[in-house]
Write an enzyme that holds these catalytic residues in place. Structure first.
Site, PDB file in Angstrom:
ATOM      1  N   HIS A  13     -31.864 -17.805   6.624  1.00 17.37           N
ATOM      2  CA  HIS A  13     -32.690 -18.223   7.766  1.00 17.37           C
ATOM      3  C   HIS A  13     -31.872 -19.089   8.722  1.00 17.37           C
ATOM      4  O   HIS A  13     -31.903 -18.901   9.944  1.00 17.37           O
ATOM      5  CB  HIS A  13     -33.916 -18.989   7.279  1.00 17.37           C
ATOM      6  CG  HIS A  13     -34.598 -19.784   8.350  1.00 17.37           C
ATOM      7  ND1 HIS A  13     -35.260 -19.199   9.423  1.00 17.37           N
ATOM      8  CD2 HIS A  13     -34.714 -21.128   8.535  1.00 17.37           C
ATOM      9  CE1 HIS A  13     -35.753 -20.137  10.200  1.00 17.37           C
ATOM     10  NE2 HIS A  13     -35.433 -21.312   9.697  1.00 17.37           N
ATOM     11  N   HIS A  59     -30.526 -27.657  10.442  1.00 17.85           N
ATOM     12  CA  HIS A  59     -31.880 -28.095  10.797  1.00 17.85           C
ATOM     13  C   HIS A  59     -32.828 -28.213   9.608  1.00 17.85           C
ATOM     14  O   HIS A  59     -33.794 -28.965   9.667  1.00 17.85           O
ATOM     15  CB  HIS A  59     -32.469 -27.179  11.872  1.00 17.85           C
ATOM     16  CG  HIS A  59     -33.045 -25.896  11.356  1.00 17.85           C
ATOM     17  ND1 HIS A  59     -32.273 -24.816  10.977  1.00 17.85           N
ATOM     18  CD2 HIS A  59     -34.334 -25.523  11.155  1.00 17.85           C
ATOM     19  CE1 HIS A  59     -33.054 -23.842  10.576  1.00 17.85           C
ATOM     20  NE2 HIS A  59     -34.302 -24.234  10.670  1.00 17.85           N
ATOM     21  N   ASP A  60     -32.569 -27.487   8.523  1.00 18.00           N
ATOM     22  CA  ASP A  60     -33.474 -27.508   7.366  1.00 18.00           C
ATOM     23  C   ASP A  60     -32.876 -28.199   6.140  1.00 18.00           C
ATOM     24  O   ASP A  60     -33.466 -28.112   5.057  1.00 18.00           O
ATOM     25  CB  ASP A  60     -33.864 -26.076   6.979  1.00 18.00           C
ATOM     26  CG  ASP A  60     -35.113 -25.589   7.696  1.00 18.00           C
ATOM     27  OD1 ASP A  60     -35.806 -26.416   8.318  1.00 18.00           O
ATOM     28  OD2 ASP A  60     -35.399 -24.369   7.645  1.00 18.00           O
ATOM     29  N   ASP A 194     -35.224 -22.039  16.249  1.00 13.65           N
ATOM     30  CA  ASP A 194     -35.979 -22.006  14.987  1.00 13.65           C
ATOM     31  C   ASP A 194     -37.331 -21.329  15.186  1.00 13.65           C
ATOM     32  O   ASP A 194     -37.748 -20.484  14.388  1.00 13.65           O
ATOM     33  CB  ASP A 194     -36.159 -23.431  14.465  1.00 13.65           C
ATOM     34  CG  ASP A 194     -36.776 -23.476  13.068  1.00 13.65           C
ATOM     35  OD1 ASP A 194     -36.585 -22.521  12.306  1.00 13.65           O
ATOM     36  OD2 ASP A 194     -37.439 -24.476  12.755  1.00 13.65           O
ATOM     37  N   ARG A 378     -31.318 -42.321 -20.598  1.00 11.73           N
ATOM     38  CA  ARG A 378     -30.982 -40.893 -20.547  1.00 11.73           C
ATOM     39  C   ARG A 378     -31.416 -40.282 -19.205  1.00 11.73           C
ATOM     40  O   ARG A 378     -30.709 -39.451 -18.635  1.00 11.73           O
ATOM     41  CB  ARG A 378     -31.655 -40.137 -21.689  1.00 11.73           C
ATOM     42  CG  ARG A 378     -31.275 -40.611 -23.086  1.00 11.73           C
ATOM     43  CD  ARG A 378     -29.801 -40.404 -23.390  1.00 11.73           C
ATOM     44  NE  ARG A 378     -29.487 -40.790 -24.757  1.00 11.73           N
ATOM     45  CZ  ARG A 378     -29.102 -41.999 -25.139  1.00 11.73           C
ATOM     46  NH1 ARG A 378     -28.997 -42.956 -24.220  1.00 11.73           N
ATOM     47  NH2 ARG A 378     -28.830 -42.255 -26.388  1.00 11.73           N
TER      48      ARG A 378
END
Length: 441
Positions: A13, A59-60, A194, A378
């Site tokens: 994308h 952008h993402d 976008d 842990r």
């Protein structure tokens, strides 16, 4: 968790958005012509294009696993649990910033996480202009959402950065001469790229997965466009390669080409849908940039380039409407979203013990002294080392008007959100199964 390789990932994308961003940039320069010198853009076309491409690729990057559903899962878990965590309960309620930071932690936002990732977690060593090109929304997360009629309300409808990155954003704004609440001009181009890319991509993925067939999709698109523009939809035309067609004519021509294809008509349908629509949408985005160039340059245009009640805006709305009605309501899609929600909520529950420790206890753990807190020790060792280092650095940057206990706990919550939001979908599933002692299927 999508196993169909034909369906887009976040990477594919982003590459599509990059290509569209480059296309818009070149159209802007083509349409400006000699006027580029008038606006100080002469000779900067390569720099302009490269910056837009980089912002489109990035952008993402702040989005968590499972996208917007992942954002909702992180936000809801903190909203449900924050007030029950001992370190938070013990902080004085009268402390002015307590509820503002709490509100921020309960509103995870991928755009703000991107700025955090760029400036603090990965330290990508970008220029301020490169970062500003990704800076889509301009509101600090501790500030309230503005009313729709307030100045710059669109640019502030989502939080664009967290309180933890306030000083970085202020330095960036000062260096670039950006006024508070305003964008960088290139962020408008990234946003338009976008918008154009994903409205088509969602529907193509749905056809690839068999959620809807392309013939039905064509009919749904025409119906949705007619509802968006009930008075004018047959009169308005989209110019492309010397032809001017109405939306219905455009879709019918695409459908006709697909039906003539023997081997892969679905692929043919989307190839021509792109050919017919990408050019008009890109042209319109470039024209909107130029028509509003004064406001764009000041970063105060209070809308997206394609949100202007034009026919092109209606195309975007029609595509989003069909995606919402026909794709995201599909049972398989909703099942995947619910699975993602359960995975992220479960991971946060597994790591909850690290948030339940007192400040001194957590300090001991980070210094390698596990004491009686073997489980917590842990869990801490499972956190990425760079995130733990970012936590330690951030702790040393406590603002003068915030108490140390509140700041430490805020940093610790950010640490856990950094860890979960930085996972891929598959890694989140694997980690959830591992900690649930589940056999991978």
């Amino acid at each position: 968790m999508e196993r169909n390789a034909a369906v887009r990932s976040r990477l594919t994308h982003s590459l599509e958005v990059q290509q569209t961003g480059r296309f818009i940039t070149r159209k802007i320069y083509e349409k400006l012509g000699r006027r580029a010198e008038e606006f100080g853009l002469q000779g900067l076309n390569r720099a302009f294009e490269t910056l837009v491409e980089m912002s489109c690729l990035m952008h993402d990057i702040g989005n968590p696993p499972f996208g917007h559903f992942g954002e909702a899962a992180i936000s809801r878990w903190f909203a449900s649990n924050l007030n029950e965590l001992t370190p938070f309960k013990e902080i004085n309620e009268t402390e002015a910033f307590k509820q503002e930071l709490a509100s921020e932690l309960c509103s995870f936002e991928g755009n703000a996480q991107a700025i955090r990732l760029i400036s603090r977690l990965q330290k990508l060593n970008l220029t301020y202009v490169q970062v500003a090109s990704v800076f889509k929304y301009t509101r600090r997360a501790t500030e309230g959402k503005p009313e729709s009629d307030e100045p710059l309300a669109y640019l502030k409808k989502k939080s664009g950065y967290y309180f933890s990155e306030s000083s970085f954003v202020e330095r960036m704004q000062a260096s670039l001469g950006m006024k508070s609440g305003c964008r960088h001009p290139l962020a408008y181009v990234m946003e338009a790229a976008d918008d154009i890319s994903y409205c088509l991509a969602d529907l193509e993925d749905a056809v690839d997965k068999g959620i809807i067939d392309y013939e039905t999709l064509a009919a749904k698109l025409k119906s949705a466009f007619a509802q968006v523009r009930p008075l004018d939809y047959q009169k308005e035309h989209f110019a492309n390669f010397g032809q001017r067609n109405s939306f219905d004519q455009l879709v019918d021509e695409v459908l006709e080409r697909a039906e003539r294809e023997d081997i892969n008509p679905e692929h043919e349908f989307f190839v021509w849908l792109r050919v017919k629509l990408i050019h008009p949408l890109v042209n319109h985005a470039a024209e909107a940039f130029i028509d509003n160039i004064d406001e764009v340059f000041r970063g105060c245009l209070n809308r997206a380039l394609l949100e202007d009640k034009s026919p092109c805006h209606s195309v975007i709305k029609a595509f989003k409407t069909v995606a919402f009605d026909e794709v995201f309501s599909f049972p398989e899609v909703q099942t995947l979203e619910l699975q993602g929600y359960r995975i992220i909520s479960g991971l946060l529950e597994f790591y909850r013990p690290l948030l339940a420790l007192g400040k001194s206890q957590f300090d001991s753990l980070t210094e390698g002294k596990s004491g009686n807190f073997l489980v917590e020790s842990r869990l801490l060792q499972r956190l990425p080392a760079k995130h733990v280092k970012a936590y330690r650095t951030m702790r040393n940057e406590a603002p003068a008007d915030i108490s140390e206990p509140l700041w430490e706990f805020y940093c610790r919550c950010r640490l856990i959100q950094d860890m979960v939001s930085g996972m891929t979908d598959q890694f989140a599933l694997d980690e959830f199964r591992t900690l649930s002692v589940m056999e991978a299927r």
